[in-house]
Write an enzyme that holds these catalytic residues in place. Sequence first.
Site, mmCIF file in Angstrom:
data_model
loop_
_atom_site.group_PDB
_atom_site.id
_atom_site.type_symbol
_atom_site.label_atom_id
_atom_site.label_comp_id
_atom_site.label_asym_id
_atom_site.label_seq_id
_atom_site.Cartn_x
_atom_site.Cartn_y
_atom_site.Cartn_z
ATOM 1 N N TYR A 52 -4.143 0.594 4.133
ATOM 2 C CA TYR A 52 -4.918 -0.173 3.516
ATOM 3 C C TYR A 52 -5.322 -0.794 4.780
ATOM 4 C CZ TYR A 52 -3.149 -1.512 -1.247
ATOM 5 O OH TYR A 52 -3.787 -1.005 -2.653
ATOM 6 N N GLY A 53 -4.980 -0.672 5.980
ATOM 7 C CA GLY A 53 -5.290 -1.331 7.077
ATOM 8 C C GLY A 53 -6.870 -1.276 7.522
ATOM 9 N N CYS A 57 2.270 -6.144 9.828
ATOM 10 C CA CYS A 57 2.194 -5.293 9.134
ATOM 11 C C CYS A 57 3.890 -4.787 8.358
ATOM 12 C CB CYS A 57 1.843 -4.139 9.436
ATOM 13 S SG CYS A 57 1.915 -2.288 8.904
ATOM 14 N N SER A 113 0.079 -0.858 0.122
ATOM 15 C CA SER A 113 -0.272 0.238 0.272
ATOM 16 C C SER A 113 0.737 1.051 -0.092
ATOM 17 C CB SER A 113 -0.518 0.423 1.043
ATOM 18 O OG SER A 113 -0.469 0.048 2.450
ATOM 19 N N CYS A 124 2.555 -7.053 1.728
ATOM 20 C CA CYS A 124 1.264 -5.726 2.225
ATOM 21 C C CYS A 124 1.076 -7.431 3.179
ATOM 22 C CB CYS A 124 0.517 -5.165 1.786
ATOM 23 S SG CYS A 124 -1.135 -4.750 2.540
ATOM 24 N N HIS A 184 4.742 -2.567 7.637
ATOM 25 C CA HIS A 184 5.500 -1.176 7.873
ATOM 26 C C HIS A 184 6.034 -0.895 9.222
ATOM 27 C CE1 HIS A 184 2.569 0.836 5.497
ATOM 28 N NE2 HIS A 184 3.484 1.923 5.040
HETATM 29 N N1 DGL Z 1 2.025 -2.490 4.787
HETATM 30 C C1 DGL Z 1 0.780 -3.164 5.224
HETATM 31 C C2 DGL Z 1 0.452 -4.760 5.943
HETATM 32 O O1 DGL Z 1 1.348 -4.525 5.263
HETATM 33 C C3 DGL Z 1 0.042 -1.936 5.318
HETATM 34 C C4 DGL Z 1 -0.795 -1.052 5.932
HETATM 35 C C5 DGL Z 1 -1.290 -0.044 6.068
HETATM 36 O O2 DGL Z 1 -1.975 0.111 4.647
HETATM 37 O O3 DGL Z 1 -2.553 0.524 6.368
HETATM 38 O O4 DGL Z 1 -0.511 -4.533 6.152
#
Ligand code: DGL
Length: 299
Positions: A58-59, A205, A27, A89, A207
């Site tokens: 996306y979360g 996640c 995302s 992701c 991130h």
């Molecule tokens: N990096 C993404 C994940 O692994 C999503 C973070 C997001 O877009 O909320 O879920």
Amino acid sequence: MAVHARAISPATAKTDYRERPIGVFDSGVGGLTVLHELLVALPHEDYVYLGDTARFPYGERTPQELTRFALELSEELLARGAKLLVVACNAATSAALGALQERMLETTLGVEVLGVVRPEAAQAVAQTRSGRIGLLATPTTVASAAYDRALAAVDAHVTLTAVPCPGLARMIQEGQEFSAAAVELVRAACAPLIAADVDTVILGCTHYPLIGRMLQRMLGPQVRLIASGPALARQVEHALTTRRLRSASEREGEYRFLCTGEVESFSALATRFLQMPLTAVEQVALGALADAEGAIGVG
Ligand code: DGL
């Protein structure tokens, strides 16, 4: 800033399939933590990375939306000649991996799609001694129960304490991860994991590895953190090797970066996260595919 349509790159002209790039998407910038591990494990491969920054985060989206987005992003990467797709992701993997794999088998020459979730679940089971595993992830990923299923498939006796962290990926992507608000949010997310006495925590996640040091301090030295990148990179390596898709080249691979949102901030963040100066980042528009959603029949 010019918006480019889905240009087909010269990569698609490569007749030796092995020399085509690996397509990776997320995302936003979180998937760069996975890309980093791929660059370490498979440095001679070419990569094309696509961050759907215009529709981040996306979360907190629905599985239907995520399935539609994941199909669009995959089509874009295939149009760029990808020989293998990596869903970097967790939210997109937990909502859409099955649909994506089916679609790729139906509509292409069987391009394989690999996602996060399963590789980390296997690694977490291998690491835990107490059988008590924690999960930090976006609300969508926690609600999908994808990790519950993946862990149970490996070992029915482990227990999972899952904590949704709304807003955390956004704080990281905006560079606010060390603000007082973010630190409090992370502290609150760790509390149930400490109370459950877990010895292994899955960063569900892509991130979250970017705040790995803060998490390790809050959870304590006895807790092992499991990130998506290393486990998935190993799987990609195996898939390329067994399918005879590894690049035969000895040179350093080439990397291309695409995003759906604003280019400058993506470029600055990606440079910081990857510790690599990014050359041109291309902005892509995916709207045409969204219009064709009815024809695709998913969503
Ligand atoms: N990096 C993404 C994940 O692994 C999503 C973070 C997001 O877009 O909320 O879920």
